[in-house]
Motif scaffolding. Structure first.
Motif, mmCIF file in Angstrom:
data_model
loop_
_atom_site.group_PDB
_atom_site.id
_atom_site.type_symbol
_atom_site.label_atom_id
_atom_site.label_comp_id
_atom_site.label_asym_id
_atom_site.label_seq_id
_atom_site.Cartn_x
_atom_site.Cartn_y
_atom_site.Cartn_z
ATOM 1 N N LEU A 27 0.836 -1.209 0.000
ATOM 2 C CA LEU A 27 0.000 0.000 0.000
ATOM 3 C C LEU A 27 0.866 1.253 0.000
ATOM 4 O O LEU A 27 0.587 2.213 -0.711
ATOM 5 C CB LEU A 27 -0.926 -0.020 1.214
ATOM 6 C CG LEU A 27 -2.024 1.030 1.266
ATOM 7 C CD1 LEU A 27 -2.940 0.911 0.064
ATOM 8 C CD2 LEU A 27 -2.804 0.900 2.542
ATOM 9 N N ASN A 28 1.949 1.244 0.768
ATOM 10 C CA ASN A 28 2.859 2.394 0.802
ATOM 11 C C ASN A 28 3.575 2.592 -0.521
ATOM 12 O O ASN A 28 3.874 3.724 -0.905
ATOM 13 C CB ASN A 28 3.877 2.239 1.932
ATOM 14 C CG ASN A 28 3.261 2.453 3.288
ATOM 15 O OD1 ASN A 28 2.261 3.142 3.417
ATOM 16 N ND2 ASN A 28 3.833 1.839 4.302
ATOM 17 N N LYS A 29 3.871 1.510 -1.240
ATOM 18 C CA LYS A 29 4.506 1.630 -2.555
ATOM 19 C C LYS A 29 3.536 2.165 -3.597
ATOM 20 O O LYS A 29 3.890 2.996 -4.425
ATOM 21 C CB LYS A 29 5.043 0.276 -3.022
ATOM 22 C CG LYS A 29 6.435 -0.013 -2.601
ATOM 23 C CD LYS A 29 6.920 -1.266 -3.290
ATOM 24 C CE LYS A 29 8.415 -1.367 -3.132
ATOM 25 N NZ LYS A 29 8.964 -2.524 -3.806
ATOM 26 N N LEU A 30 2.294 1.682 -3.573
ATOM 27 C CA LEU A 30 1.299 2.105 -4.562
ATOM 28 C C LEU A 30 0.806 3.530 -4.315
ATOM 29 O O LEU A 30 0.590 4.291 -5.254
ATOM 30 C CB LEU A 30 0.102 1.154 -4.551
ATOM 31 C CG LEU A 30 0.304 -0.195 -5.183
ATOM 32 C CD1 LEU A 30 -0.910 -1.081 -4.932
ATOM 33 C CD2 LEU A 30 0.560 -0.052 -6.670
ATOM 34 N N HIS A 31 0.602 3.884 -3.068
ATOM 35 C CA HIS A 31 0.023 5.186 -2.710
ATOM 36 C C HIS A 31 0.821 5.812 -1.566
ATOM 37 O O HIS A 31 0.378 5.813 -0.420
ATOM 38 C CB HIS A 31 -1.444 5.034 -2.316
ATOM 39 C CG HIS A 31 -2.269 4.314 -3.319
ATOM 40 N ND1 HIS A 31 -2.547 4.847 -4.560
ATOM 41 C CD2 HIS A 31 -2.857 3.102 -3.293
ATOM 42 C CE1 HIS A 31 -3.286 3.990 -5.238
ATOM 43 N NE2 HIS A 31 -3.486 2.929 -4.497
ATOM 44 N N PRO A 32 1.994 6.392 -1.867
ATOM 45 C CA PRO A 32 2.855 6.899 -0.802
ATOM 46 C C PRO A 32 2.515 8.310 -0.297
ATOM 47 O O PRO A 32 3.074 8.752 0.690
ATOM 48 C CB PRO A 32 4.236 6.898 -1.459
ATOM 49 C CG PRO A 32 3.948 7.156 -2.895
ATOM 50 C CD PRO A 32 2.650 6.450 -3.164
ATOM 51 N N VAL A 33 1.605 8.989 -0.958
ATOM 52 C CA VAL A 33 1.339 10.396 -0.639
ATOM 53 C C VAL A 33 0.173 10.516 0.340
ATOM 54 O O VAL A 33 -0.854 9.871 0.177
ATOM 55 C CB VAL A 33 1.016 11.189 -1.928
ATOM 56 C CG1 VAL A 33 0.704 12.637 -1.616
ATOM 57 C CG2 VAL A 33 2.152 11.081 -2.917
ATOM 58 N N PHE A 34 0.364 11.353 1.353
ATOM 59 C CA PHE A 34 -0.697 11.679 2.298
ATOM 60 C C PHE A 34 -1.024 13.163 2.151
ATOM 61 O O PHE A 34 -0.141 13.994 1.978
ATOM 62 C CB PHE A 34 -0.269 11.399 3.740
ATOM 63 C CG PHE A 34 -0.283 9.945 4.090
ATOM 64 C CD1 PHE A 34 -1.359 9.398 4.757
ATOM 65 C CD2 PHE A 34 0.774 9.130 3.758
ATOM 66 C CE1 PHE A 34 -1.373 8.051 5.083
ATOM 67 C CE2 PHE A 34 0.774 7.791 4.075
ATOM 68 C CZ PHE A 34 -0.311 7.249 4.747
ATOM 69 N N ILE A 35 -2.307 13.494 2.211
ATOM 70 C CA ILE A 35 -2.794 14.870 2.096
ATOM 71 C C ILE A 35 -3.543 15.203 3.388
ATOM 72 O O ILE A 35 -4.296 14.380 3.904
ATOM 73 C CB ILE A 35 -3.749 15.031 0.889
ATOM 74 C CG1 ILE A 35 -3.088 14.601 -0.404
ATOM 75 C CG2 ILE A 35 -4.288 16.443 0.798
ATOM 76 C CD1 ILE A 35 -2.074 15.550 -0.959
ATOM 77 N N TYR A 36 -3.322 16.422 3.889
ATOM 78 C CA TYR A 36 -4.054 16.855 5.077
ATOM 79 C C TYR A 36 -5.458 17.277 4.674
ATOM 80 O O TYR A 36 -5.652 18.163 3.845
ATOM 81 C CB TYR A 36 -3.329 18.014 5.774
ATOM 82 C CG TYR A 36 -4.014 18.448 7.042
ATOM 83 C CD1 TYR A 36 -3.913 17.676 8.197
ATOM 84 C CD2 TYR A 36 -4.764 19.605 7.086
ATOM 85 C CE1 TYR A 36 -4.544 18.053 9.366
ATOM 86 C CE2 TYR A 36 -5.396 20.000 8.253
ATOM 87 C CZ TYR A 36 -5.283 19.220 9.383
ATOM 88 O OH TYR A 36 -5.910 19.603 10.539
ATOM 89 N N ASN A 37 -6.457 16.623 5.240
ATOM 90 C CA ASN A 37 -7.856 16.905 4.959
ATOM 91 C C ASN A 37 -8.357 17.911 5.994
ATOM 92 O O ASN A 37 -8.485 17.590 7.171
ATOM 93 C CB ASN A 37 -8.666 15.603 5.026
ATOM 94 C CG ASN A 37 -10.111 15.799 4.643
ATOM 95 O OD1 ASN A 37 -10.646 16.895 4.710
ATOM 96 N ND2 ASN A 37 -10.752 14.712 4.250
ATOM 97 N N THR A 38 -8.614 19.148 5.566
ATOM 98 C CA THR A 38 -9.046 20.183 6.499
ATOM 99 C C THR A 38 -10.464 19.948 7.003
ATOM 100 O O THR A 38 -10.828 20.464 8.051
ATOM 101 C CB THR A 38 -8.947 21.581 5.852
ATOM 102 O OG1 THR A 38 -9.738 21.604 4.665
ATOM 103 C CG2 THR A 38 -7.513 21.931 5.528
ATOM 104 N N LEU A 39 -11.258 19.163 6.271
ATOM 105 C CA LEU A 39 -12.617 18.871 6.708
ATOM 106 C C LEU A 39 -12.613 17.955 7.928
ATOM 107 O O LEU A 39 -13.323 18.186 8.895
ATOM 108 C CB LEU A 39 -13.424 18.237 5.574
ATOM 109 C CG LEU A 39 -14.889 17.934 5.853
ATOM 110 C CD1 LEU A 39 -15.659 19.216 6.133
ATOM 111 C CD2 LEU A 39 -15.506 17.198 4.678
ATOM 112 N N THR A 40 -11.776 16.909 7.889
ATOM 113 C CA THR A 40 -11.721 15.953 8.998
ATOM 114 C C THR A 40 -10.553 16.226 9.936
ATOM 115 O O THR A 40 -10.420 15.558 10.957
ATOM 116 C CB THR A 40 -11.592 14.514 8.467
ATOM 117 O OG1 THR A 40 -10.376 14.399 7.722
ATOM 118 C CG2 THR A 40 -12.771 14.145 7.598
#
Length: 97
Positions: A27-40
């Motif tokens: 999962l970390n290899k396929l989708h390594p990017v994290f985005i800060y969600n201001t809603l949650t």
């Protein structure tokens, strides 16, 4: 207490489903990017809807009420830096709308 997962007049935000991938390393290899969600107010893994389709990104510009100054360029410079990192380092195909 305020429910951070929904706002009046908005559809509730739902995190994309990654349950089909059980291995955390895969999962970390396929989708390594994290985005800060201001809603949650939390970091969420960035998972594009499709692996082949380009990612459409919209960002509104500054609301200018007076003379222009260098601070107004921050919006565009920040977007350009993020787009370049996501495109050149992570390999995403980004279209800025």
């Amino acid at each position: 207490m305020v429910d951070n997962n929904s706002s009046p007049g908005l559809f509730p935000w739902v995190c994309p489903d990654c349950d089909s991938i059980t291995d955390e390393n895969a999962l970390n290899k396929l989708h390594p990017v994290f985005i800060y969600n201001t809603l949650t107010r939390s970091k969420n893994r960035f998972i594009p809807r499709s692996t082949n389709a380009p990612i459409a990104w919209y960002q509104c510009g500054p609301t200018v009420y007076s003379d222009s100054h260098i601070g107004h360029a921050r919006t565009y410079i920040g977007l350009d830096i993020l787009r370049r990192v996501l495109t050149n380092y992570f390999g995403y195909n980004i279209i800025v709308c």
